[in-house]
Design an enzyme around this catalytic site. Structure first.
Site, PDB file in Angstrom:
ATOM      1  N   ASN A  30      62.868   1.720 117.179  1.00 34.65           N
ATOM      2  CA  ASN A  30      63.272   2.810 116.281  1.00 34.65           C
ATOM      3  C   ASN A  30      64.275   2.231 115.296  1.00 34.65           C
ATOM      4  O   ASN A  30      65.420   1.962 115.660  1.00 34.65           O
ATOM      5  CB  ASN A  30      63.894   3.940 117.121  1.00 34.65           C
ATOM      6  CG  ASN A  30      64.486   5.034 116.265  1.00 34.65           C
ATOM      7  OD1 ASN A  30      64.277   5.073 115.055  1.00 34.65           O
ATOM      8  ND2 ASN A  30      65.222   5.924 116.893  1.00 34.65           N
ATOM      9  N   LYS A  32      65.622   3.676 112.846  1.00 36.94           N
ATOM     10  CA  LYS A  32      66.560   4.692 112.330  1.00 36.94           C
ATOM     11  C   LYS A  32      66.669   4.546 110.805  1.00 36.94           C
ATOM     12  O   LYS A  32      65.678   4.213 110.170  1.00 36.94           O
ATOM     13  CB  LYS A  32      67.913   4.568 113.044  1.00 36.94           C
ATOM     14  CG  LYS A  32      67.738   4.572 114.577  1.00 36.94           C
ATOM     15  CD  LYS A  32      69.014   4.703 115.323  1.00 36.94           C
ATOM     16  CE  LYS A  32      68.720   4.718 116.822  1.00 36.94           C
ATOM     17  NZ  LYS A  32      69.904   4.938 117.640  1.00 36.94           N
ATOM     18  N   HIS A 113      64.776  13.035 118.970  1.00 40.62           N
ATOM     19  CA  HIS A 113      65.812  12.027 119.183  1.00 40.62           C
ATOM     20  C   HIS A 113      67.174  12.718 119.171  1.00 40.62           C
ATOM     21  O   HIS A 113      67.384  13.680 118.436  1.00 40.62           O
ATOM     22  CB  HIS A 113      65.741  10.948 118.102  1.00 40.62           C
ATOM     23  CG  HIS A 113      66.584   9.760 118.416  1.00 40.62           C
ATOM     24  ND1 HIS A 113      67.952   9.752 118.239  1.00 40.62           N
ATOM     25  CD2 HIS A 113      66.264   8.555 118.941  1.00 40.62           C
ATOM     26  CE1 HIS A 113      68.420   8.577 118.637  1.00 40.62           C
ATOM     27  NE2 HIS A 113      67.420   7.841 119.064  1.00 40.62           N
ATOM     28  N   GLU A 115      69.840  11.988 117.836  1.00 40.38           N
ATOM     29  CA  GLU A 115      70.481  12.042 116.509  1.00 40.38           C
ATOM     30  C   GLU A 115      69.913  13.182 115.678  1.00 40.38           C
ATOM     31  O   GLU A 115      70.609  13.763 114.846  1.00 40.38           O
ATOM     32  CB  GLU A 115      70.330  10.679 115.806  1.00 40.38           C
ATOM     33  CG  GLU A 115      71.232   9.632 116.457  1.00 40.38           C
ATOM     34  CD  GLU A 115      70.711   8.212 116.452  1.00 40.38           C
ATOM     35  OE1 GLU A 115      69.788   7.902 115.668  1.00 40.38           O
ATOM     36  OE2 GLU A 115      71.225   7.405 117.255  1.00 40.38           O
ATOM     37  N   GLU A 183      67.012   8.786 126.909  1.00 42.82           N
ATOM     38  CA  GLU A 183      68.064   8.079 126.188  1.00 42.82           C
ATOM     39  C   GLU A 183      69.391   8.803 126.391  1.00 42.82           C
ATOM     40  O   GLU A 183      69.684   9.778 125.685  1.00 42.82           O
ATOM     41  CB  GLU A 183      67.746   8.039 124.686  1.00 42.82           C
ATOM     42  CG  GLU A 183      66.472   7.314 124.336  1.00 42.82           C
ATOM     43  CD  GLU A 183      66.488   6.832 122.896  1.00 42.82           C
ATOM     44  OE1 GLU A 183      66.303   5.625 122.698  1.00 42.82           O
ATOM     45  OE2 GLU A 183      66.719   7.635 121.978  1.00 42.82           O
ATOM     46  N   GLY A 189      73.675   2.777 121.051  1.00 40.54           N
ATOM     47  CA  GLY A 189      74.512   2.031 120.112  1.00 40.54           C
ATOM     48  C   GLY A 189      75.897   1.683 120.636  1.00 40.54           C
ATOM     49  O   GLY A 189      76.758   1.248 119.876  1.00 40.54           O
ATOM     50  N   SER A 228      71.010   0.919 124.130  1.00 40.64           N
ATOM     51  CA  SER A 228      71.597  -0.420 124.267  1.00 40.64           C
ATOM     52  C   SER A 228      70.719  -1.399 125.035  1.00 40.64           C
ATOM     53  O   SER A 228      71.224  -2.240 125.792  1.00 40.64           O
ATOM     54  CB  SER A 228      72.992  -0.330 124.902  1.00 40.64           C
ATOM     55  OG  SER A 228      73.865   0.382 124.055  1.00 40.64           O
ATOM     56  N   GLY A 249      66.723   0.576 119.685  1.00 38.98           N
ATOM     57  CA  GLY A 249      67.289   0.828 118.365  1.00 38.98           C
ATOM     58  C   GLY A 249      67.700  -0.471 117.695  1.00 38.98           C
ATOM     59  O   GLY A 249      66.872  -1.207 117.162  1.00 38.98           O
ATOM     60  N   GLY A 250      68.988  -0.789 117.750  1.00 45.64           N
ATOM     61  CA  GLY A 250      69.543  -1.942 117.033  1.00 45.64           C
ATOM     62  C   GLY A 250      68.777  -3.240 117.238  1.00 45.64           C
ATOM     63  O   GLY A 250      68.535  -3.980 116.273  1.00 45.64           O
TER      64      GLY A 250
HETATM   65  P1  13P Z   1      70.238   1.363 120.548  1.00 47.83           P
HETATM   66  O1  13P Z   1      69.199   0.484 121.163  1.00 47.83           O
HETATM   67  O2  13P Z   1      70.758   0.830 119.234  1.00 47.83           O
HETATM   68  O3  13P Z   1      71.323   1.709 121.532  1.00 47.83           O
HETATM   69  O4  13P Z   1      69.522   2.743 120.148  1.00 47.83           O
HETATM   70  C1  13P Z   1      68.739   3.390 121.081  1.00 47.83           C
HETATM   71  C2  13P Z   1      68.001   4.470 120.402  1.00 47.83           C
HETATM   72  O5  13P Z   1      68.563   5.480 120.014  1.00 47.83           O
HETATM   73  C3  13P Z   1      66.555   4.295 120.194  1.00 47.83           C
HETATM   74  O6  13P Z   1      65.945   5.483 119.808  1.00 47.83           O
END
Ligand code: 13P
Length: 277
Positions: A30, A32, A113, A115, A183, A189, A228, A249-250
């Site tokens: 993802n 983002k 999600h 967010e 999640e 993050g 993470s 994510g990252g």
């Molecule tokens: P991170 O892997 O950056 O913690 O993000 C997880 C996430 O929200 C994937 O949708």
């Protein structure tokens, strides 16, 4: 159409997978709100490596890159979106319908999600409507659930996730059309991850809830962990029972890191042959 639909699902061979169902790992990235045209190089790198990796892969770039990412993938890597509207069309400035995502070449969409739930005040009911709209046009839906830090501190994590599951997953969802991503909000993050026991307990709870609600379809559905996930912890997390992959994510922004996680998934989870291509 069947081939499109099955783009991000597979035949898994996890021994502890639901009775009679085989579950192939899915590593989904993802991005983002990250990435402009230059980032397409990362898509190309993942697509180039995908054939040699023994799990299903998916990258979800921002909507502005969707079509270009599909082209860059050269048909070797499914591309997904990060959100959709529940209506097919209409006066919804700035929104994108599921049908439009299909038109742009998407094969899957993330909905619910944290967010989106937090910054756009999305309710379970809206998430369910989005998932329903997406499934209706053949998109695989990755439906996200997870508790906040305060909810966990209050011992409410199962109650919160249970509510999200029953409110957000459309009736009739199947392992072919739906993937659940757990999640925990506090792990996203932050560099923090739940303990092994916490992941085991929550994935077990989600599996039981899905089974109760959807029967065999719920038993066969993939449950991903997200929050993470990095190359350094991927093997440990992906080796846990009932963790059928990750939503990253990252670490999905760089092909090398994403691929390292995917390789760990292939080793920890799968024994089957790739079914994506
Ligand atoms: P991170 O892997 O950056 O913690 O993000 C997880 C996430 O929200 C994937 O949708």
């Amino acid at each position: 159409m069947a081939a499109r639909r099955t783009g991000v699902k597979g035949s898994c061979s996890r021994p502890d997978a639901a009775k009679g169902g085989e579950m192939r790992a899915l590593i989904a990235g993802n991005w983002k709100m990250h990435g402009t045209g230059q980032a397409l190089e990362e898509v190309r790198k993942v697509a180039d490596a995908a054939a040699a990796i023994d799990c299903d892969l998916l990258l979800c770039p921002p909507a502005t890159l969707l079509h270009r990412a599909v082209e860059a993938s050269g048909g070797r890597l499914p591309i997904g979106a990060q959100d959709c509207h529940w209506e097919r069309s209409g006066a919804f400035t700035g929104d994108i319908s599921a049908e439009m995502l299909v038109d742009a070449g998407a094969r899957a969409v993330i909905v619910g999600h944290s967010e989106r739930r937090l910054y756009h005040a999305e309710s379970d009911q809206q998430v369910e409507a989005k998932a329903r709209a997406a499934q209706a046009v053949g998109l695989v839906t990755i439906i996200c659930v997870g508790e906040s830090e305060a909810e966990r501190a209050a011992g409410q994590e199962m109650a919160v996730v249970g509510r999200q599951l029953s409110g957000s997953i459309p009736e009739g969802s199947s392992a072919q059309t739906c993937v659940v991503a757990y999640e925990p909000v506090w792990a996203i993050g932050s560099g923090r991850t739940p303990t092994r026991e916490e992941i085991l307990a929550m994935h077990g709870f989600i599996r039981t809830s899905l089974g109760r609600r959807l029967g065999g379809a719920g038993q066969a559905m993939r449950i991903l962990y997200g929050g993470s996930v990095k190359p350094a912890n991927a093997a440990q997390i992906l080796g846990l029972p009932d963790v059928a992959g990750a939503l990253v994510g990252g670490a999905s922004l760089k092909a090398d890191e994403f691929l390292a996680i995917a390789r760990a998934a292939g080793q920890e989870i799968n024994h089957g042959k790739p079914t994506l291509r």
